[in-house]
Enzyme design. Structure first.
Site, PDB file in Angstrom:
ATOM      1  N   LYS A   1     -84.852 -39.733  87.591  1.00 18.63           N
ATOM      2  CA  LYS A   1     -85.757 -40.881  87.536  1.00 18.63           C
ATOM      3  C   LYS A   1     -85.069 -42.033  88.248  1.00 18.63           C
ATOM      4  O   LYS A   1     -83.846 -42.169  88.179  1.00 18.63           O
ATOM      5  CB  LYS A   1     -86.072 -41.242  86.083  1.00 18.63           C
TER       6      LYS A   1
ATOM      7  N   THR B   1    -105.856 -22.543  66.430  1.00 17.44           N
ATOM      8  CA  THR B   1    -104.400 -22.464  66.562  1.00 17.44           C
ATOM      9  C   THR B   1    -103.835 -23.594  67.414  1.00 17.44           C
ATOM     10  O   THR B   1    -102.831 -24.217  67.055  1.00 17.44           O
ATOM     11  CB  THR B   1    -103.997 -21.106  67.163  1.00 17.44           C
TER      12      THR B   1
ATOM     13  N   ASP C   1     -78.137 -42.319  77.945  1.00 11.87           N
ATOM     14  CA  ASP C   1     -79.491 -42.869  77.924  1.00 11.87           C
ATOM     15  C   ASP C   1     -79.704 -43.747  76.695  1.00 11.87           C
ATOM     16  O   ASP C   1     -80.326 -44.814  76.779  1.00 11.87           O
ATOM     17  CB  ASP C   1     -80.533 -41.743  77.938  1.00 11.87           C
TER      18      ASP C   1
ATOM     19  N   ASP D   1     -87.052 -43.529  71.994  1.00 16.20           N
ATOM     20  CA  ASP D   1     -87.162 -42.944  73.330  1.00 16.20           C
ATOM     21  C   ASP D   1     -87.841 -41.586  73.171  1.00 16.20           C
ATOM     22  O   ASP D   1     -87.250 -40.626  72.674  1.00 16.20           O
ATOM     23  CB  ASP D   1     -85.780 -42.788  73.959  1.00 16.20           C
TER      24      ASP D   1
ATOM     25  N   THR E   1     -88.056 -35.531  76.205  1.00 12.89           N
ATOM     26  CA  THR E   1     -87.857 -34.141  75.804  1.00 12.89           C
ATOM     27  C   THR E   1     -87.310 -34.086  74.381  1.00 12.89           C
ATOM     28  O   THR E   1     -87.796 -33.344  73.532  1.00 12.89           O
ATOM     29  CB  THR E   1     -86.891 -33.436  76.765  1.00 12.89           C
TER      30      THR E   1
END
Length: 231
Positions: free
Chosen positions: A13, A167, A91, A112, A115
């Protein structure tokens, strides 16, 4: 003008910093960068040295100074609570620095949502109060799908905080409820004056937290990284 990079194992990034202003750089290409008056590169990196060297060459910027930033015990009025400060993810460290600059002398809860979902607390004196790390929204879903035979998902994310009726909706709604529940539990545990939300899922989570003292800061990590620039 300075190029700021957050280099991960699979992607980078980027942002530009010029005259005190940050701007995102959605496309990281050598052609574009070589037309810009970039003086130096400041970066945070969790990738290998080989990946870093390959990036320098591929961007055509290996002739410029590259300055790596790592987590510290103390900088810019922020104190890291880790006994081994270098082990705090960079980070998270940069998010603390960015948050403290934007909201000086205020107690903060920094989320944050990438992921991994990380939560960190910073008091009004700049003391890091610790944090949490957990799987992010998509990682939770992937984990369930990969570890079970009859649970499946789809790419489109349409989660809501309501009971699912199939589901996919059960999976997506349950993972959203877990993430929002963790954030709200953190807010109740150590309520701050300001909740700062950043990361790739920030805008998706924002409507679920609208009743809190919330602001979104998409460039928060780069805000922290820019503090290291030595003109």
């Amino acid at each position: 003008m300075y190029l700021l990079l957050d280099i991960g194992n699979t992607r980078e990034k980027a942002a530009l910093f010029s005259a005190g202003t940050l701007s995102p750089l959605p496309e990281l290409s050598a052609d574009r960068l070589q037309r810009l008056p970039v003086k130096a590169v400041y970066f945070a990196c969790v990738a290998s040295d080989r990946r870093l060297n390959d990036l320098k060459v591929s961007l055509g910027l290996d002739h410029l100074p590259w300055h790596q930033v790592s987590s510290q015990a103390h900088a810019f009025g922020v104190t890291n609570c880790y006994e081994q400060p270098q082990l705090l993810g960079v980070d998270r460290w940069l998010a603390l620095l960015g948050a403290q600059q934007l909201f000086a002398r205020r107690s903060l809860m920094i989320v944050d949502a990438g992921t991994a979902l990380t939560i960190d607390w910073l008091d009004e004196a700049g003391m890091h109060q610790g944090g949490w790390i957990m799987p992010g929204l998509r990682l939770q879903q992937q984990s369930v799908v990969q570890q079970t035979a009859k649970v499946f998902n789809r790419e489109l994310l349409e989660a809501k905080i309501i009971p699912g009726i199939d589901t996919v909706s059960c999976l997506q709604n349950g993972c959203l409820a877990a993430v929002i529940g963790a954030i709200r539990q953190g807010w109740s545990l150590n309520q701050a004056e300001q909740l700062i939300l950043t990361g790739g899922d920030a805008l998706y989570l924002k409507p679920q937290l609208a009743d809190l003292a919330l602001t979104t800061e998409p460039l928060l990590i780069f805000q922290g990284l820019a503090r290291y620039i030595d003109p």
